[in-house]
Design a protein around this motif. Structure first.
Motif, short mmCIF file in Angstrom:
data_model
loop_
_atom_site.label_atom_id
_atom_site.label_comp_id
_atom_site.label_asym_id
_atom_site.label_seq_id
_atom_site.Cartn_x
_atom_site.Cartn_y
_atom_site.Cartn_z
N LYS A 77 49.30 44.44 13.64
CA LYS A 77 49.95 43.70 14.52
C LYS A 77 49.37 41.82 13.45
CE LYS A 77 50.35 45.58 18.73
NZ LYS A 77 49.85 45.44 20.30
N ARG A 78 48.29 42.06 12.32
CA ARG A 78 47.63 40.95 12.08
C ARG A 78 48.57 40.46 10.95
NH1 ARG A 78 41.84 40.60 11.85
NH2 ARG A 78 41.46 39.27 9.90
N LEU A 79 49.86 41.40 10.99
CA LEU A 79 50.43 40.68 9.91
C LEU A 79 52.13 39.68 10.74
CD1 LEU A 79 51.99 44.20 8.70
CD2 LEU A 79 51.18 41.90 6.72
N ASN A 80 51.62 39.65 12.36
CA ASN A 80 52.44 39.11 12.73
C ASN A 80 53.31 38.62 13.22
OD1 ASN A 80 49.99 37.21 13.75
ND2 ASN A 80 50.22 36.30 12.43
N GLN A 81 53.81 40.24 12.84
CA GLN A 81 55.04 41.23 13.55
C GLN A 81 55.42 41.78 14.23
OE1 GLN A 81 57.75 39.49 12.12
NE2 GLN A 81 57.13 38.21 10.45
N PRO A 82 56.39 42.27 15.43
CA PRO A 82 56.69 43.08 16.50
C PRO A 82 56.31 44.83 15.74
CG PRO A 82 58.67 41.80 15.33
CD PRO A 82 57.83 41.14 14.91
N ILE A 83 55.89 45.00 15.57
CA ILE A 83 55.75 46.52 14.96
C ILE A 83 55.37 47.70 16.25
CG2 ILE A 83 54.47 47.98 13.80
CD1 ILE A 83 53.82 45.18 11.77
N ARG A 84 56.10 48.54 16.16
CA ARG A 84 56.24 49.55 17.09
C ARG A 84 54.77 50.94 16.49
NH1 ARG A 84 61.18 49.00 16.81
NH2 ARG A 84 60.99 51.59 16.04
#
Length: 257
Positions: free
Chosen positions: A57-64
């Motif tokens: 989540k540190r990539l600041n992208q929606p990840i499931r």
């Protein structure tokens, strides 16, 4: 380039420690905009899947969470398919959470011994305990056999050297769950319903990431970050399909005709 899916290594490819590498977030955004499905296929075995998700989540992208494939998940699936409900797990405390959630009991003297990257939990006492179990008849499973990985403060030993020690001492060969296991790559491809020939595996390990994926028919893209070493590349029998400086260069590679 006709790319139907991308498999992404995490440590050394997208992040170093907890720090995103330049261009990692932008590359994930590019894949989303191009409607190219992707999965995070990590050999990291120190962290539970929920912790890996928080890290990504540190990539600041929606990840499931269902986009993340780990050796621990593969091992749990294997145990359940075999009707095995308990094991001895040599790992960090965090990783044990995945097994608890799956209903796998973690006990001493089980008939299945699983070795992860246990970090500081690798001691003479802990290694000797599982060694005695294995020579006493327990099955030996390795979540991964990486030699080393790139942590925030430098290269650090992975589980591989410790698994090798147990194999040498016991005379048994561990069943491997993570990369470069064919089963591990196949399960990830199945989750996207794609063929290996139009899939890219992007990683920093010439053996597990690139060699393992190419043995499955996947195109291997080696990044020159993380544990990448020019001398290792030159001496390796594995020849990547492509070599790029970093994950930031992946969009350009995919755009090439």
């Amino acid at each position: 380039m006709s790319v139907h899916a991308v498999l992404l290594d995490i440590d050394g490819t997208l992040l170093t420690g907890m720090d995103p590498l330049p261009g990692a977030a932008e590359t994930i955004g590019f894949l989303q905009k191009q409607n190219i499905p992707y999965r995070f296929i990590s050999n990291g075995t120190r962290r539970a899947k929920k912790t890996v998700l928080e890290k990504l989540k540190r990539l600041n992208q929606p990840i499931r969470e269902d986009q993340i494939f780990t050796p621990a998940g593969a091992a749990i699936q294997y145990l359940l398919s075999q009707g095995i409900s308990s094991c001895t797990l040599l790992s960090t405390e965090d990783l044990k959470d995945d097994f608890h959630k799956a209903g796998i009991s973690l006990v001493h003297n089980a008939q299945v011994v699983i070795i992860a990257d246990a970090g500081d939990a690798f001691t003479y006492q802990s290694m000797n305990q599982v060694f005695r179990q294995v020579i006493g008849g327990a099955d030996l499973i390795a979540l991964e056999k990486d030699r080393y990985w790139m942590d925030r403060d430098g290269l650090s030993l992975g589980a591989g050297p410790f698994v090798d020690a147990l194999e040498y001492a016991s005379g048994k060969t561990a069943l491997l769950m993570g990369k470069p296991s064919l089963h591990f790559f196949s399960e990830t491809l199945s989750s996207m319903d794609v063929e290996p020939g139009n899939t890219l595996m992007v990683g920093d390990d010439i053996l597990t990431d690139i060699g393992g994926s190419m043995a499955c028919g996947i195109k291997g893209v080696l990044v020159q970050t993380g544990k990448f070493n020019e001398d290792v590349l030159v001496k390796s029998l594995v020849k990547p399909t492509h070599i790029i400086k970093s994950i930031a260069d992946l969009p350009e590679l995919i755009r090439e005709p």
